[in-house]
Design an enzyme around this catalytic site. Structure first.
Site, PDB file in Angstrom:
ATOM      1  N   HIS A  60      44.231  35.749  50.708  1.00  0.00           N
ATOM      2  CA  HIS A  60      43.643  37.089  50.199  1.00  0.00           C
ATOM      3  C   HIS A  60      44.502  38.300  50.336  1.00  0.00           C
ATOM      4  O   HIS A  60      44.729  38.466  51.516  1.00  0.00           O
ATOM      5  CB  HIS A  60      42.169  37.162  50.623  1.00  0.00           C
ATOM      6  CG  HIS A  60      41.569  38.539  49.838  1.00  0.00           C
ATOM      7  ND1 HIS A  60      41.164  38.230  48.598  1.00  0.00           N
ATOM      8  CD2 HIS A  60      41.669  39.707  49.988  1.00  0.00           C
ATOM      9  CE1 HIS A  60      40.742  39.478  48.232  1.00  0.00           C
ATOM     10  NE2 HIS A  60      41.132  40.362  49.058  1.00  0.00           N
ATOM     11  N   GLY A 110      44.294  49.350  36.393  1.00  0.00           N
ATOM     12  CA  GLY A 110      43.616  48.435  35.353  1.00  0.00           C
ATOM     13  C   GLY A 110      43.119  47.152  35.882  1.00  0.00           C
ATOM     14  O   GLY A 110      42.924  46.078  35.299  1.00  0.00           O
ATOM     15  N   HIS A 117      47.098  39.261  41.648  1.00  0.00           N
ATOM     16  CA  HIS A 117      47.507  38.109  40.571  1.00  0.00           C
ATOM     17  C   HIS A 117      48.332  38.595  39.591  1.00  0.00           C
ATOM     18  O   HIS A 117      48.566  40.008  39.376  1.00  0.00           O
ATOM     19  CB  HIS A 117      46.320  37.582  40.002  1.00  0.00           C
ATOM     20  CG  HIS A 117      45.439  38.777  39.304  1.00  0.00           C
ATOM     21  ND1 HIS A 117      44.752  39.498  39.914  1.00  0.00           N
ATOM     22  CD2 HIS A 117      45.565  39.125  38.240  1.00  0.00           C
ATOM     23  CE1 HIS A 117      43.914  40.346  39.169  1.00  0.00           C
ATOM     24  NE2 HIS A 117      44.591  40.239  37.988  1.00  0.00           N
TER      25      HIS A 117
END
Ligand code: 5GP
Ligand code: ZN
Length: 130
Positions: A60, A110, A117
């Protein structure tokens, strides 16, 4: 047990509830494109383009804003893998074809899912977005 010897629990509440951590752990299904020890790639559930998959580190990391020198090898591997996966998924070769690699970072960037990712998008235009 004193604090020094306590087990390191790396799953804070943000991580425990992280959608992409759950996908990386196989707790939520995804349509897999590629997987190795450190990296997972899977199709975006809501594609903008004929080819649209996401590449994530299994560990993470909230976003690109948290990426530093300690992540050079991991990010380098992901970037070096993107062209191969793009072609395998149906992007036509450069220069007539090609693809886009996008990483949205933070609210103004955004970003909706706060696990780093890279969107990899390609295929014949027009696209829905992008
Ligand atoms: P962001 O806006 O954070 O850059 O992109 C998040 C992306 O994750 C979006 O394109 C969205 O369609 C995709 N997404 C959100 N939830 C899921 C899910 O449960 N499965 C998959 N495969 N993609 C998801
Ligand atoms: Zn996560």
């Amino acid at each position: 047990m004193n604090d020094k010897n306590a087990p390191v629990i790396s799953t804070g509440s943000a991580v425990a509830s992280c959608l992409f951590c759950k996908i990386a752990a196989g707790q939520i299904p995804s349509r897999k494109v590629y997987e190795d020890e450190h990296i997972l790639a899977f199709h975006d559930i809501n594609p903008w383009a004929p080819v649209h998959f996401l590449m994530i580190p299994k560990m993470h990391i909230n976003s690109m804003a948290q990426v530093g020198p300690e992540h050079e090898a991991l990010i380098g591997r992901m970037m070096a893998l993107a062209p191969r996966l793009a072609l395998e998924q149906g992007c036509r070769p450069y220069p007539e074809g090609g693809f886009r690699v996008v990483t949205n970072t933070g609210a103004e960037g955004g970003q909706e899912v706060h696990h780093l990712h890279f969107h990899v998008m390609g295929g014949p235009r027009p696209w829905l977005r992008g």
